[in-house]
Design an enzyme around this catalytic site. Structure first.
Site, PDB file in Angstrom:
ATOM      1  N   LYS A 206       0.862  -1.195   0.000  1.00 13.57           N
ATOM      2  CA  LYS A 206       0.000   0.000   0.000  1.00 13.57           C
ATOM      3  C   LYS A 206       0.893   1.238   0.000  1.00 13.57           C
ATOM      4  O   LYS A 206       1.466   1.621   1.027  1.00 13.57           O
ATOM      5  CB  LYS A 206      -0.920   0.041   1.227  1.00 13.57           C
ATOM      6  CG  LYS A 206      -2.048   1.054   0.963  1.00 13.57           C
ATOM      7  CD  LYS A 206      -2.579   1.723   2.197  1.00 13.57           C
ATOM      8  CE  LYS A 206      -1.969   3.035   2.566  1.00 13.57           C
ATOM      9  NZ  LYS A 206      -1.987   4.114   1.573  1.00 13.57           N
ATOM     10  N   GLU A 281       9.601   1.593  10.648  1.00 11.51           N
ATOM     11  CA  GLU A 281      10.602   2.630  10.328  1.00 11.51           C
ATOM     12  C   GLU A 281       9.877   3.959  10.452  1.00 11.51           C
ATOM     13  O   GLU A 281       9.095   4.316   9.570  1.00 11.51           O
ATOM     14  CB  GLU A 281      11.100   2.453   8.891  1.00 11.51           C
ATOM     15  CG  GLU A 281      11.810   1.157   8.612  1.00 11.51           C
ATOM     16  CD  GLU A 281      13.181   1.106   9.237  1.00 11.51           C
ATOM     17  OE1 GLU A 281      13.759   2.183   9.493  1.00 11.51           O
ATOM     18  OE2 GLU A 281      13.670   0.006   9.481  1.00 11.51           O
ATOM     19  N   CYS A 315      13.580  11.094   6.378  1.00 11.44           N
ATOM     20  CA  CYS A 315      13.379  10.680   7.782  1.00 11.44           C
ATOM     21  C   CYS A 315      14.607  10.972   8.639  1.00 11.44           C
ATOM     22  O   CYS A 315      14.477  11.302   9.802  1.00 11.44           O
ATOM     23  CB  CYS A 315      13.010   9.210   7.848  1.00 11.44           C
ATOM     24  SG  CYS A 315      14.187   8.145   7.008  1.00 11.44           S
ATOM     25  N   GLU A 412       9.262  16.369  14.840  1.00 12.31           N
ATOM     26  CA  GLU A 412       9.645  16.217  13.436  1.00 12.31           C
ATOM     27  C   GLU A 412       8.875  17.236  12.583  1.00 12.31           C
ATOM     28  O   GLU A 412       7.657  17.226  12.564  1.00 12.31           O
ATOM     29  CB  GLU A 412       9.323  14.802  12.963  1.00 12.31           C
ATOM     30  CG  GLU A 412       9.834  14.530  11.570  1.00 12.31           C
ATOM     31  CD  GLU A 412       9.523  13.111  11.103  1.00 12.31           C
ATOM     32  OE1 GLU A 412       8.372  12.671  11.251  1.00 12.31           O
ATOM     33  OE2 GLU A 412      10.447  12.463  10.587  1.00 12.31           O
TER      34      GLU A 412
HETATM   35  P1  NAD Z   1       2.065   8.441   7.397  1.00 13.16           P
HETATM   36  O1  NAD Z   1       2.310   7.688   8.640  1.00 13.16           O
HETATM   37  O2  NAD Z   1       1.033   9.480   7.387  1.00 13.16           O
HETATM   38  O3  NAD Z   1       1.672   7.442   6.212  1.00 13.16           O
HETATM   39  C1  NAD Z   1       2.497   6.354   5.853  1.00 13.16           C
HETATM   40  C2  NAD Z   1       1.639   5.288   5.200  1.00 13.16           C
HETATM   41  O4  NAD Z   1       0.738   4.762   6.172  1.00 13.16           O
HETATM   42  C3  NAD Z   1       0.774   5.810   4.052  1.00 13.16           C
HETATM   43  O5  NAD Z   1       0.721   4.831   3.044  1.00 13.16           O
HETATM   44  C4  NAD Z   1      -0.581   5.968   4.718  1.00 13.16           C
HETATM   45  O6  NAD Z   1      -1.676   5.901   3.830  1.00 13.16           O
HETATM   46  C5  NAD Z   1      -0.582   4.780   5.660  1.00 13.16           C
HETATM   47  N1  NAD Z   1      -1.509   4.894   6.786  1.00 13.16           N
HETATM   48  C6  NAD Z   1      -1.979   6.019   7.369  1.00 13.16           C
HETATM   49  N2  NAD Z   1      -2.818   5.700   8.382  1.00 13.16           N
HETATM   50  C7  NAD Z   1      -2.878   4.347   8.434  1.00 13.16           C
HETATM   51  C8  NAD Z   1      -3.533   3.414   9.268  1.00 13.16           C
HETATM   52  N3  NAD Z   1      -4.331   3.798  10.264  1.00 13.16           N
HETATM   53  N4  NAD Z   1      -3.339   2.098   9.058  1.00 13.16           N
HETATM   54  C9  NAD Z   1      -2.523   1.675   8.071  1.00 13.16           C
HETATM   55  N5  NAD Z   1      -1.875   2.510   7.236  1.00 13.16           N
HETATM   56  C10 NAD Z   1      -2.039   3.828   7.417  1.00 13.16           C
HETATM   57  O7  NAD Z   1       3.479   8.989   6.956  1.00 13.16           O
HETATM   58  P2  NAD Z   1       3.783   9.985   5.760  1.00 13.16           P
HETATM   59  O8  NAD Z   1       3.288  11.317   6.170  1.00 13.16           O
HETATM   60  O9  NAD Z   1       3.324   9.376   4.477  1.00 13.16           O
HETATM   61  O10 NAD Z   1       5.380   9.961   5.731  1.00 13.16           O
HETATM   62  C11 NAD Z   1       6.165  10.779   6.500  1.00 13.16           C
HETATM   63  C12 NAD Z   1       6.648  10.052   7.724  1.00 13.16           C
HETATM   64  O11 NAD Z   1       7.371   8.884   7.347  1.00 13.16           O
HETATM   65  C13 NAD Z   1       7.620  10.880   8.539  1.00 13.16           C
HETATM   66  O12 NAD Z   1       7.306  10.757   9.904  1.00 13.16           O
HETATM   67  C14 NAD Z   1       8.966  10.236   8.241  1.00 13.16           C
HETATM   68  O13 NAD Z   1       9.946  10.408   9.223  1.00 13.16           O
HETATM   69  C15 NAD Z   1       8.586   8.809   8.089  1.00 13.16           C
HETATM   70  N6  NAD Z   1       9.625   8.084   7.365  1.00 13.16           N
HETATM   71  C16 NAD Z   1      10.432   7.215   8.039  1.00 13.16           C
HETATM   72  C17 NAD Z   1      11.472   6.554   7.380  1.00 13.16           C
HETATM   73  C18 NAD Z   1      12.391   5.612   8.105  1.00 13.16           C
HETATM   74  O14 NAD Z   1      13.092   4.859   7.451  1.00 13.16           O
HETATM   75  N7  NAD Z   1      12.419   5.614   9.414  1.00 13.16           N
HETATM   76  C19 NAD Z   1      11.671   6.790   6.017  1.00 13.16           C
HETATM   77  C20 NAD Z   1      10.837   7.687   5.371  1.00 13.16           C
HETATM   78  C21 NAD Z   1       9.810   8.324   6.043  1.00 13.16           C
END
Ligand code: NAD
Length: 508
Positions: A206, A281, A315, A412
């Protein structure tokens, strides 16, 4: 130094045929299930736009629980199908073919990623898409050596005259739900798909609703490379419905998640019902610690790049920096000059050094952090402005005079915003580094090897860079401590996410 937003409404044209076709009319993108596109059961679509201009790029299917059921069923069936009979060598060959196809379609994948996410072309072309191919190449190698061990036991109650022979083997964990964010869509997808395929798992992916286009194209390439139908399925849609249906699904054996800490918590909750395995992650607030003897020729551009690359939507971005007071003004001025000199614009313009952030909502969130910090007495050295035709550009920002409790200092921001503070005593700076809920990454800038070694051990972070920041490789594990999550992507360690140990104990 001036900051020029070159996005004047004249979006540079893409060069590849598929992307030109995508832009020629608004397409409805379907779900990729069992090796073919299919419309969602309940016809719902979400809009995906070019963040630079707000122009509609396509509509993507908003999958519901019914579609997720179909995708998980396809993945479960594929687990027992032809894929199970692939030898390690065959899986390895397929992974290498995926890498070949990514390289062969490099320009198209870069253009898709740039249009959908907003990143500058060079970020896609020279960093993220080659790294995507490298993930598949690295795990093509790993697929060949997923060995167990023979085990010398001390069992002495086997029947008279018999011997105990025991060993371990590694088996695919099963159906993987890979859930990925929008900041670096393809590389973060590859970091899950490549080890999962190497391990022999099947997958329902997804992607983030803001940036799903490249994931759908990758699925086509993975099929073209010879991965049987149903091994990789892509369900697009929102988190609340599609994501939640997938991560709470009984047919999923493992959730591999990259995203925010808040969503990570929701996923852990969803996993409880079926005790689904989870790796997370999550977010970060990574510090860069600059010692008085640092090589500033390295440190200033290194730290600037560590926060402004991909508009700070990384991230591990070094969003906090603690600089020894003796060099503080010089370093801050250098980073501010670097930021102020960056050319902002549409990612398809090859001269662009920083694009917009991914959405108007994200830009407003960042602006709010900045305004709140200013109202609390913080000083903006450069940047701090939301601008652009669509209101999605944030000028590269350096802020000082913050306190550790200010949201901009401890949370963040996920944008091109650096908080810089001076320190007098390294032990005090070390406490500041660790005094944060996150523990994803850090960097130490010094020419003193002993100090570098000591600090790399003492900083609570999954990765510590010395005299560099954001250096990635498919062979280097990456992941967090504390609220940055658990488990590792990349490196041999990532295979642990997708394999189960089985113990076999025989009396012979
Ligand atoms: P997000 O958590 O909003 O969304 C990530 C994914 O989760 C999306 O596909 C979203 O649709 C899905 N999602 C949202 N709610 C959900 C739920 N209740 N159940 C299942 N899936 C759900 O994150 P974002 O805004 O897309 O990305 C930014 C974040 O990602 C930042 O916090 C960043 O630090 C983190 N990130 C971490 C890493 C790492 O390796 N640690 C790498 C890249 C990004």
């Amino acid at each position: 130094m001036s900051q020029i937003v070159v996005n004047d409404g004249a979006t540079p044209s893409p060069q590849t045929e598929n992307v030109k076709a995508l832009l020629s009319c608004v397409q409805d993108k379907q779900l990729y299930i069992n090796g073919a596109y299919q419309a969602p059961a309940k016809s719902g679509y979400l809009e995906t736009t070019d963040p630079s201009t707000g122009k509609l790029l396509a509509r993507i299917a908003n999958a519901t629980a019914e579609d997720v059921d179909a995708a998980v069923d396809a993945a479960r069936a594929a687990l027992k199908g032809a894929w199970a009979a692939y030898t390690p060598l065959e899986r390895s060959a397929v992974l290498n073919r995926i890498a070949d196809l990514i390289e062969a379609n490099m320009d198209e994948l870069c253009e898709l990623e740039v249009l959908d996410q907003g990143k500058p072309y060079y970020v896609a072309r020279w960093a993220e898409i080659p790294a995507t191919a490298n993930q598949f190449r690295f795990f093509a190698g790993q697929a060949l050596s997923l060995d167990g061990n023979t085990v010398n036991t001390s069992i002495n109650y086997q029947p008279e005259g018999k011997q105990v022979h025991a060993w371990t083997e590694r088996q695919p964990v099963g159906v993987v739900a890979a859930v990925t964010p929008w900041n670096s869509p393809l590389i973060l997808t590859a970091m899950k798909l490549a080890p999962a395929l190497a391990a022999g798992c099947t997958i329902v992916h997804k992607p983030a609703e803001l940036t799903s286009l490249s994931a759908l194209r990758l699925a086509e390439l993975i099929t073209e490379a010879g991965v049987p139908a149903g091994v990789l399925n892509v369900v697009t849609g929102d988190g609340a419905n599609c994501g939640a249906a997938l991560t709470g699904h009984k047919g999923v054996d493992k959730i591999a998640f990259t995203g925010s800490t808040a969503t990570g918590r929701a996923i852990v909750d969803a996993s409880k019902k079926h005790l689904t395995r989870v790796t997370l992650e999550l977010g970060g607030k990574s510090p860069a610690l600059v010692l008085p003897d640092a090589d500033l020729e390295l440190a200033i551009p290194g730290i600037a790049n560590g926060i402004f690359f991909n508009g700070g939507q990384v991230c591990v971005a070094n969003s906090r920096t603690y600089i020894h007071r003796s060099i503080f003004d010089k370093v801050v001025e250098g980073i501010a000059q670097y930021g102020a000199g960056m050319q902002l614009g549409h990612g398809l313009d090859q001269a662009t050094q920083m694009g917009p952030v991914v959405s108007v909502e994200q830009a407003k969130k960042i602006e709010q952090f900045i305004e709140q910090a200013k109202a609390s007495g913080a000083k903006v050295i450069t940047g701090g402005v939301r601008t652009g035709e669509n209101g999605t550009y944030i000028t590269p920002t350096v802020i000082t005079n913050t306190t550790p409790d200010m949201p901009i200092h401890c949370e963040e921001v996920f944008g091109p915003v650096l908080v810089a503070e001076p320190y007098d005593d390294i032990e005090e700076a070390l406490v500041w580094c660790n005094d944060n809920d996150y523990g994803l990454a850090a960097s130490v800038w010094t020419q003193d090897l002993s100090a570098a070694h000591r600090l790399s051990r003492q900083i609570d972070a999954g990765t510590v860079w010395i005299n560099c920041h954001s250096m990635f490789d498919a062979a280097l594990p990456i992941g967090g401590m504390k609220m940055s999550g658990y488990g590792r992507d990349s490196g041999k360690q990532a295979l642990d996410n997708y394999l189960e140990w089985k113990t076999v104990c025989a009396v012979l």
